[in-house]
Design an enzyme around this catalytic site. Structure first.
Site, PDB file in Angstrom:
ATOM      1  N   LYS A   1       0.825  -1.206   0.000  1.00 58.27           N
ATOM      2  CA  LYS A   1       0.000   0.000   0.000  1.00 58.27           C
ATOM      3  C   LYS A   1       0.867   1.267   0.000  1.00 58.27           C
ATOM      4  O   LYS A   1       0.422   2.322  -0.439  1.00 58.27           O
ATOM      5  CB  LYS A   1      -0.935   0.008   1.204  1.00 58.27           C
TER       6      LYS A   1
HETATM    7  C1  LIG Z   1      -4.211  -4.976   0.315  1.00 61.70           C
HETATM    8  C2  LIG Z   1      -3.390  -6.197   0.241  1.00 61.70           C
HETATM    9  C3  LIG Z   1      -3.645  -7.200  -0.706  1.00 61.70           C
HETATM   10  C4  LIG Z   1      -4.799  -7.117  -1.669  1.00 61.70           C
HETATM   11  O1  LIG Z   1      -4.630  -6.100  -2.620  1.00 61.70           O
HETATM   12  P1  LIG Z   1      -5.872  -5.565  -3.462  1.00 61.70           P
HETATM   13  O2  LIG Z   1      -5.357  -4.430  -4.252  1.00 61.70           O
HETATM   14  O3  LIG Z   1      -6.900  -5.154  -2.441  1.00 61.70           O
HETATM   15  O4  LIG Z   1      -6.370  -6.690  -4.294  1.00 61.70           O
HETATM   16  C5  LIG Z   1      -2.779  -8.275  -0.759  1.00 61.70           C
HETATM   17  N1  LIG Z   1      -1.741  -8.400   0.102  1.00 61.70           N
HETATM   18  C6  LIG Z   1      -1.483  -7.462   1.037  1.00 61.70           C
HETATM   19  C7  LIG Z   1      -0.348  -7.667   1.958  1.00 61.70           C
HETATM   20  C8  LIG Z   1      -2.284  -6.332   1.135  1.00 61.70           C
HETATM   21  O5  LIG Z   1      -2.021  -5.402   2.064  1.00 61.70           O
END
Ligand SMILES: *Cc1c(COP(=O)(O)O)cnc(C)c1O
Length: 499
Positions: free
Chosen positions: A115
């Site tokens: 993120k």
């Molecule tokens: C948010 C997240 C995901 C999923 O990603 P999306 O974009 O919501 O599909 C997968 N792995 C981790 C560690 C995340 O923080």
């Protein structure tokens, strides 16, 4: 080169001709739809040219094509402020090869999950957007998190003038490190609320507040305006396109592939933002073959790609990859819209069915248009087995989310015979999920406390404990709010001092 101005429109048809900066400020479209560019631009430089670019240069090259009302100067400044020494490596998103697969490590930012890739830049894009559009209100970022977005968004927005951020996370639905990271967050403008519900409850609640006209009017009178840091915001999606382009270019630079060679990507998926960014990269002309959409036991997307029916009417399962514990994948709406040939009416109808019945079925034609996607899922046994095997055989330690994608990607290659090289999106540091990762390695439930496990993991793997984890060992807990899933509005009003 002259860039054609792109505008953005709602996937449900209610808003059109919106500039990129306005779309970023607004977050969600007024009709509840998501903003989409009128077209996905093609890359304007060759793959060979990209091969010699830094992460920051690649970011500029990709983002300027989408965010056409930002000047190149503005973009460069946002990029320079985002992708700096906050990341623990100059490469920003390094590729590691293990067992014939390439792991694109997206967790070298401040909160050690992917993120950070978008949320390091979103606050900068938003403050520029606010200036551009003469916004005089305080921007209130409302965010639902399955564990990682919340911390990354707060780290980005903490003490940014003119903004406040309120994060809702599912109590009992995140890892101890994720929870501590959020509850120790500093910054006078940050608030964290645990809700007694799951991620879908948090996300639906936030979306409801966005489209609550009465509440929005009251906010406006008090000098506030909502925006979003979730991947429903196009300002999160576009920066995520960058690392797929960068990964391809680095493979090329390192002679792992030849220019034009098709690669597949495997992405651990929850809200469908990350994998959609890979699809955007493909639409821009990047030679990507299959987009392997990897789920955990909450395999609503797997079922969808197999049957054409999206059906959220099922039990919500708490897993060891909590950031993927999601049954309503918001960003899938953007793919539905694209596969319907940008037919907003058809998309709006399907989304109404989703909210009324919890399910919808796409047409054969639409299903055909989604053939680049392959769904797969891995339960904990398979995930843990993959983590252990890759560590024992190749010395590479991954987190539980990456493990899901790695297992699904490998299985896809074995079953299909597809020879394309695979890039796995490595979405979090194993330190964020120490208990589960250690359990995967030892094969048994771990009794030790979280920080003991973290130290054990470090001596086992030889990877130093990241700064982000050291920070929370002794940091004071600052946030104590908790509410029911129907009390989110009251909570927001209380935080903002509105009654
Ligand atoms: C948010 C997240 C995901 C999923 O990603 P999306 O974009 O919501 O599909 C997968 N792995 C981790 C560690 C995340 O923080």
């Amino acid at each position: 080169m002259e860039i054609m101005a792109l505008s953005y429109q709602s996937t449900r048809g209610g808003q059109q001709g919106v500039s990129a900066s306005r779309a970023i400020l607004q977050g969600l479209a007024a009709d509840g739809g998501l903003f989409m560019p009128t077209e996905i631009p093609r890359l304007e430089v060759s793959l060979e040219q990209l091969a010699s670019m830094t992460y920051q240069e690649t970011a500029c090259e990709v983002m300027r094509l989408f965010l056409t009302d930002y000047t190149e100067e503005e973009l460069k400044q946002c990029i320079a402020r985002a992708y700096d020494s906050k990341f623990d490596t100059e490469e920003i998103a390094p590729l590691v090869k293990a067992g014939g697969i390439y792991y694109l490590e997206l967790f070298h930012g401040r909160t050690i999950a992917f993120k950070d890739m978008a949320l390091s830049i979103l606050p900068h894009l938003m403050t520029v957007a606010a200036k551009k559009n003469q916004v005089d209100k305080e921007i209130v970022i409302l965010t639902a998190t399955s564990g990682d977005t919340g911390k990354a968004a707060m780290a980005g927005f903490a003490d940014v003038p003119g903004t406040r951020i309120i994060v809702f996370y599912p109590k009992n639905g995140v890892s101890p490190v994720q929870e501590l990271q959020m509850r120790t967050q500093r910054g006078e403008n940050t608030s964290v609320v645990a809700i007694r519900g799951n991620f879908d409850d948090a996300q639906s609640g936030v979306k409801k507040l966005f489209s609550d006209e009465e509440f929005n009017r009251v906010l406006e009178e008090r000098g506030f305006q909502f925006s979003s840091a979730n991947s429903i915001n196009i300002g999160r999606l576009i920066p995520q396109v960058v690392y797929y382009v960068y990964a391809y270019a680095k493979l090329l630079e390192n002679r792992e592939i030849t220019a034009g060679e098709i690669i597949n990507v495997a992405v651990p998926t929850g809200n469908f933002g990350n994998i959609l960014a890979a699809y955007f990269a493909k639409q821009m002309g990047l030679p990507i073959g299959k987009l392997i959409c990897a789920s955990n036991d909450n395999k609503v997307l797997y079922d969808f790609f197999v049957t054409g029916t999206y059906d959220r009417n099922r039990d919500f399962i708490l897993t060891n990859s909590p950031s993927m514990d999601i049954l309503i994948s918001s960003n899938l709406e953007r793919l539905i819209y694209l596969s319907a040939g940008c037919d907003a009416r058809l998309n709006a109808r399907l989304m109404e069915e989703l909210s009324a019945d919890g399910k919808y079925t796409v047409t054969e034609e639409m299903k055909k248009n989604m053939q680049d996607f392959r769904g797969g899922f891995a339960d904990w046994k398979e995930d843990a087995g993959e983590i252990r095997r890759v560590f024992e055989d190749y010395g590479y330690l991954m987190d539980t989310h990456t493990g899901v994608a790695s297992a699904v990607g490998r299985r896809y290659a074995a079953e299909s015979g597809d020879p394309a090289k695979i890039v796995v999106a490595a979405t979090a540091s194993p330190y964020k999920f120490a208990r589960s990762v250690m359990e995967a390695l030892s094969g048994s439930r771990e009794e030790a406390d979280e920080f003991q496990l973290i130290d054990e993991m470090s001596s086992l793997s030889g990877v130093p404990v990241p700064q982000a984890v050291e920070e929370i060992r002794s940091a004071p807990v600052r946030h104590h709010r908790e509410c029911g899933r129907d009390e989110m509005k009251a909570e927001v009003a209380d935080i903002l001092g509105i009654r």
